[in-house]
Design a protein around this motif. Sequence first.
Motif, PDB file in Angstrom:
ATOM      1  N   ASP A 174       0.013  -0.910   0.192  1.00  0.00           N
ATOM      2  CA  ASP A 174      -0.095   0.098   0.224  1.00  0.00           C
ATOM      3  C   ASP A 174       1.080   1.041   0.212  1.00  0.00           C
ATOM      4  O   ASP A 174       0.378   2.296  -1.388  1.00  0.00           O
ATOM      5  N   LEU A 175       1.943   1.161   0.875  1.00  0.00           N
ATOM      6  CA  LEU A 175       2.498   2.705   1.236  1.00  0.00           C
ATOM      7  C   LEU A 175       3.907   2.604  -0.167  1.00  0.00           C
ATOM      8  O   LEU A 175       3.458   3.469  -1.080  1.00  0.00           O
ATOM      9  N   LEU A 176       3.801   1.615  -0.427  1.00  0.00           N
ATOM     10  CA  LEU A 176       4.637   1.364  -2.282  1.00  0.00           C
ATOM     11  C   LEU A 176       3.740   2.692  -3.624  1.00  0.00           C
ATOM     12  O   LEU A 176       4.196   2.991  -4.159  1.00  0.00           O
ATOM     13  N   GLY A 177       2.749   1.443  -3.831  1.00  0.00           N
ATOM     14  CA  GLY A 177       1.257   2.152  -4.654  1.00  0.00           C
ATOM     15  C   GLY A 177       1.270   3.884  -3.902  1.00  0.00           C
ATOM     16  O   GLY A 177       1.349   4.090  -5.100  1.00  0.00           O
ATOM     17  N   LEU A 178       0.763   3.930  -3.134  1.00  0.00           N
ATOM     18  CA  LEU A 178       0.798   6.045  -2.594  1.00  0.00           C
ATOM     19  C   LEU A 178       2.874   6.649  -3.304  1.00  0.00           C
ATOM     20  O   LEU A 178       1.818   7.135  -3.911  1.00  0.00           O
ATOM     21  N   PHE A 179       3.737   5.796  -2.622  1.00  0.00           N
ATOM     22  CA  PHE A 179       4.684   6.434  -3.598  1.00  0.00           C
ATOM     23  C   PHE A 179       4.309   6.567  -4.629  1.00  0.00           C
ATOM     24  O   PHE A 179       4.865   7.714  -5.290  1.00  0.00           O
ATOM     25  N   GLU A 180       3.994   5.127  -5.591  1.00  0.00           N
ATOM     26  CA  GLU A 180       4.460   5.967  -6.670  1.00  0.00           C
ATOM     27  C   GLU A 180       3.413   6.817  -7.894  1.00  0.00           C
ATOM     28  O   GLU A 180       3.822   7.649  -8.767  1.00  0.00           O
ATOM     29  N   ARG A 181       2.494   6.683  -7.213  1.00  0.00           N
ATOM     30  CA  ARG A 181       1.433   7.704  -7.297  1.00  0.00           C
ATOM     31  C   ARG A 181       1.296   8.912  -7.006  1.00  0.00           C
ATOM     32  O   ARG A 181       1.431   9.856  -8.012  1.00  0.00           O
ATOM     33  N   LEU A 182       1.669   9.074  -6.272  1.00  0.00           N
ATOM     34  CA  LEU A 182       2.729  10.477  -5.460  1.00  0.00           C
ATOM     35  C   LEU A 182       3.857  11.430  -6.498  1.00  0.00           C
ATOM     36  O   LEU A 182       3.791  12.156  -6.710  1.00  0.00           O
ATOM     37  N   PHE A 183       4.484   9.903  -6.393  1.00  0.00           N
ATOM     38  CA  PHE A 183       5.968  10.060  -7.294  1.00  0.00           C
ATOM     39  C   PHE A 183       5.992  10.502  -8.841  1.00  0.00           C
ATOM     40  O   PHE A 183       5.994  11.517  -9.450  1.00  0.00           O
ATOM     41  N   LYS A 184       4.346  10.228  -9.816  1.00  0.00           N
ATOM     42  CA  LYS A 184       4.153  10.356 -10.886  1.00  0.00           C
ATOM     43  C   LYS A 184       3.000  12.072 -10.599  1.00  0.00           C
ATOM     44  O   LYS A 184       3.280  12.532 -11.645  1.00  0.00           O
ATOM     45  N   SER A 185       2.736  11.903  -9.582  1.00  0.00           N
ATOM     46  CA  SER A 185       1.642  12.614  -9.934  1.00  0.00           C
ATOM     47  C   SER A 185       2.853  14.209  -9.836  1.00  0.00           C
ATOM     48  O   SER A 185       1.887  15.259 -10.502  1.00  0.00           O
ATOM     49  N   LYS A 186       3.364  14.378  -8.694  1.00  0.00           N
ATOM     50  CA  LYS A 186       4.234  15.554  -8.527  1.00  0.00           C
ATOM     51  C   LYS A 186       5.001  16.088  -9.061  1.00  0.00           C
ATOM     52  O   LYS A 186       5.871  16.969  -9.355  1.00  0.00           O
ATOM     53  N   GLY A 187       5.970  15.264 -10.031  1.00  0.00           N
ATOM     54  CA  GLY A 187       6.851  15.469 -11.454  1.00  0.00           C
ATOM     55  C   GLY A 187       8.966  15.347 -10.307  1.00  0.00           C
ATOM     56  O   GLY A 187       9.576  14.872 -11.295  1.00  0.00           O
ATOM     57  N   ASP A 188       8.172  15.960  -9.355  1.00  0.00           N
ATOM     58  CA  ASP A 188       9.678  15.867  -8.497  1.00  0.00           C
ATOM     59  C   ASP A 188      10.041  14.380  -7.220  1.00  0.00           C
ATOM     60  O   ASP A 188      10.965  13.650  -7.551  1.00  0.00           O
ATOM     61  N   ALA A 189       8.948  15.109  -6.337  1.00  0.00           N
ATOM     62  CA  ALA A 189       9.304  13.730  -4.932  1.00  0.00           C
ATOM     63  C   ALA A 189       8.490  13.490  -4.691  1.00  0.00           C
ATOM     64  O   ALA A 189       7.625  14.530  -4.459  1.00  0.00           O
ATOM     65  N   ALA A 190       8.196  12.356  -3.819  1.00  0.00           N
ATOM     66  CA  ALA A 190       7.021  11.841  -3.331  1.00  0.00           C
ATOM     67  C   ALA A 190       6.790  12.030  -2.102  1.00  0.00           C
ATOM     68  O   ALA A 190       6.593  12.389  -0.832  1.00  0.00           O
TER      69      ALA A 190
END
Length: 233
Positions: A174-190
């Motif tokens: 779940d944490l990995l999923g959250l990280f990947e979503r944030l990393f993709k949407s933020k463009g810089d850092a999650a």
Amino acid sequence: MHSELEQLLILQDREQKIRQIGAEIETVPLQRKSLEAQLAASKASVEALKHRARQVEIDRKKLELDVGTRTETIARLKTQQYQTRKNDEFQAIGHEIERYENEIRKIEDQELELMVLADKVKADLAEEEKKAAAVQQSVNRQMADLDQKSKALESQLQGLSKERSELATHIDEDLLGLFERLFKSKGDAAVVAVEHGVCTGCHMKVTTATASRVRAGKEIVSCENCARILYEG
Ligand SMILES: [Zn+2]
């Protein structure tokens, strides 16, 4: 620091490198195209001058022929002139001969100009061929460098991707999923630091409660403003 956060930061570092290398790899075809265009332009310059040289030679030959036909005409007229017994006809033919002779002089002037031009084109062509050889050499070298760079980037990317997959297996799904979503949407850092009570991702102040939860480092805490995962900087 929360041990999963440490893993996420390492993962994020690899993901950022993967993204950066991916962007570099994407520029390789463009760089190749630009080198190919340089080469094509240089070859086109040489071809244009060769074409010009051929055209000048054709024009010069045409003038030579023009002189030839006029010379023949003059010879024919001279024969006629000596055969005639009429004075006015003799004079008329004489004028015609003069006219052709004047034409020949003009054509010969043009021929001379073309010969000067031919020399200039020849010199320009030699110069352009020298330049083209240098361009070819430089492009060959840059292409080889680019191939090498491209291979190095691909192998770095492979290594990082492998590392990334290995790291991911140690992180909660779940944490990995959250990280990947944030990393993709933020463009810089999650995952970002909180410094002096401010989220370094969105530069907004976090609440005191959030700041102390981050400081405690016992759980995953998100910025209430940008949703990035926070750690104590
Ligand atoms: Zn934030």
